[in-house]
Design an enzyme around this catalytic site. Structure first.
Site, PDB file in Angstrom:
ATOM      1  N   PRO A   9       0.790  -1.220   0.000  1.00 39.98           N
ATOM      2  CA  PRO A   9       0.000   0.000   0.000  1.00 39.98           C
ATOM      3  C   PRO A   9       0.832   1.284   0.000  1.00 39.98           C
ATOM      4  CG  PRO A   9      -0.143  -1.080   2.134  1.00 39.98           C
ATOM      5  CD  PRO A   9       0.569  -2.020   1.201  1.00 39.98           C
ATOM      6  N   ASN A  10       0.330   2.229  -0.754  1.00 43.21           N
ATOM      7  CA  ASN A  10       0.857   3.590  -0.875  1.00 43.21           C
ATOM      8  C   ASN A  10       2.139   3.693  -1.694  1.00 43.21           C
ATOM      9  OD1 ASN A  10      -1.248   4.739   0.753  1.00 43.21           O
ATOM     10  ND2 ASN A  10      -0.201   3.859   2.517  1.00 43.21           N
ATOM     11  N   ARG A  17       4.737  11.297  -2.459  1.00 40.10           N
ATOM     12  CA  ARG A  17       4.447  11.364  -1.021  1.00 40.10           C
ATOM     13  C   ARG A  17       5.729  11.300  -0.218  1.00 40.10           C
ATOM     14  NH1 ARG A  17       4.337   5.769   1.366  1.00 40.10           N
ATOM     15  NH2 ARG A  17       3.540   6.436   3.368  1.00 40.10           N
ATOM     16  N   TYR A  22      11.039   8.950   1.131  1.00 38.38           N
ATOM     17  CA  TYR A  22      10.995   7.912   0.104  1.00 38.38           C
ATOM     18  C   TYR A  22      11.678   8.291  -1.204  1.00 38.38           C
ATOM     19  CZ  TYR A  22       7.637   5.976   3.367  1.00 38.38           C
ATOM     20  OH  TYR A  22       7.052   5.486   4.497  1.00 38.38           O
ATOM     21  N   ASN A  73       8.137  -5.353  -0.432  1.00 36.16           N
ATOM     22  CA  ASN A  73       7.966  -4.168   0.401  1.00 36.16           C
ATOM     23  C   ASN A  73       6.479  -4.132   0.732  1.00 36.16           C
ATOM     24  OD1 ASN A  73       7.636  -1.681   1.571  1.00 36.16           O
ATOM     25  ND2 ASN A  73       9.039  -0.632   0.187  1.00 36.16           N
ATOM     26  N   ALA A  76       2.641  -0.814   5.026  1.00 34.84           N
ATOM     27  CA  ALA A  76       2.010  -0.913   6.344  1.00 34.84           C
ATOM     28  C   ALA A  76       1.584  -2.334   6.696  1.00 34.84           C
ATOM     29  CB  ALA A  76       0.806   0.030   6.418  1.00 34.84           C
ATOM     30  N   ASP A  86       1.489 -15.636   7.038  1.00 35.43           N
ATOM     31  CA  ASP A  86       1.166 -17.046   6.823  1.00 35.43           C
ATOM     32  C   ASP A  86       1.384 -17.456   5.373  1.00 35.43           C
ATOM     33  OD1 ASP A  86       0.546 -17.249   9.489  1.00 35.43           O
ATOM     34  OD2 ASP A  86      -1.630 -17.277   9.187  1.00 35.43           O
ATOM     35  N   GLU A  97      12.554  -9.188   2.550  1.00 31.74           N
ATOM     36  CA  GLU A  97      11.768  -8.040   3.001  1.00 31.74           C
ATOM     37  C   GLU A  97      12.590  -6.780   2.743  1.00 31.74           C
ATOM     38  OE1 GLU A  97       9.966  -6.255   7.188  1.00 31.74           O
ATOM     39  OE2 GLU A  97      10.781  -8.286   7.155  1.00 31.74           O
ATOM     40  N   HIS A  99      12.579  -2.360   2.736  1.00 31.65           N
ATOM     41  CA  HIS A  99      11.987  -1.073   3.097  1.00 31.65           C
ATOM     42  C   HIS A  99      12.913   0.024   2.609  1.00 31.65           C
ATOM     43  CE1 HIS A  99       8.980  -2.999   5.594  1.00 31.65           C
ATOM     44  NE2 HIS A  99       9.963  -3.767   6.053  1.00 31.65           N
ATOM     45  N   ILE A 100      12.347   1.077   2.085  1.00 33.33           N
ATOM     46  CA  ILE A 100      13.135   2.211   1.606  1.00 33.33           C
ATOM     47  C   ILE A 100      13.747   2.953   2.785  1.00 33.33           C
ATOM     48  CG2 ILE A 100      13.006   4.422   0.380  1.00 33.33           C
ATOM     49  CD1 ILE A 100      10.749   3.076  -1.338  1.00 33.33           C
ATOM     50  N   ARG A 106      11.931   5.097  12.896  1.00 37.12           N
ATOM     51  CA  ARG A 106      10.742   5.944  12.717  1.00 37.12           C
ATOM     52  C   ARG A 106       9.769   5.741  13.870  1.00 37.12           C
ATOM     53  NH1 ARG A 106       8.685   5.397   6.839  1.00 37.12           N
ATOM     54  NH2 ARG A 106       7.498   7.209   7.531  1.00 37.12           N
TER      55      ARG A 106
END
Length: 141
Positions: A9-10, A17, A22, A73, A76, A86, A97, A99-100, A106
């Protein structure tokens, strides 16, 4: 080798944004970068983005027989999606996994990842280069 990069998401709003966190590259810019990296390194890079948890699960399940690995990624969903956890736990494919930003630096709600315990590895805090580092990890095997 078929590597699927999945964005949650996003992330469709990258470049628009919170560019201070980001960066200015859009998801379209990144897809081109990943494709170029794949061509140079003999990786077939496929991409998917959804703001819907179920669509991400469906994508993973529908591609699992074609995939050699995933870069995820989860946005949320990282912090609360036990369904995604799962799903990852139930497939026999490596998942990295990504993440930027560095979630641990954070807000406190970002400090917990329910998917970290079931992924092969986690790369975060290197901006959009985190994805490239994850792609490179598939070349090491």
């Amino acid at each position: 080798m078929n590597i699927h990069i999945i964005n949650g998401p996003n992330l469709n709003w990258l470049g628009q944004r919170e560019v201070n966190i980001y960066g200015k590259k859009t998801l379209a810019d990144l897809k081109k970068d990943w494709q170029d990296y794949g061509v140079k390194n003999n990786l077939n890079v496929k991409t998917f983005q959804s703001n819907c948890e179920g669509a991400i699960l469906d994508y993973i399940y529908s591609t699992v027989n074609d995939a050699d690995g995933y870069i995820l990624n989860a946005g949320a969903f990282t912090h609360y999606s036990f369904a995604l956890r799962d799903c990852i736990s139930g497939i026999d494919k490596p998942v990295i996994e990504v993440h930027i930003s560095n979630p641990e630096s954070r807000e406190s709600f970002r400090h917990t990842s329910v998917i970290t315990p079931v992924v092969q590895g986690k790369i975060c805090g290197f901006g959009v280069k985190s994805y490239t580092l994850a792609l490179a990890s598939f070349l090491e095997d």
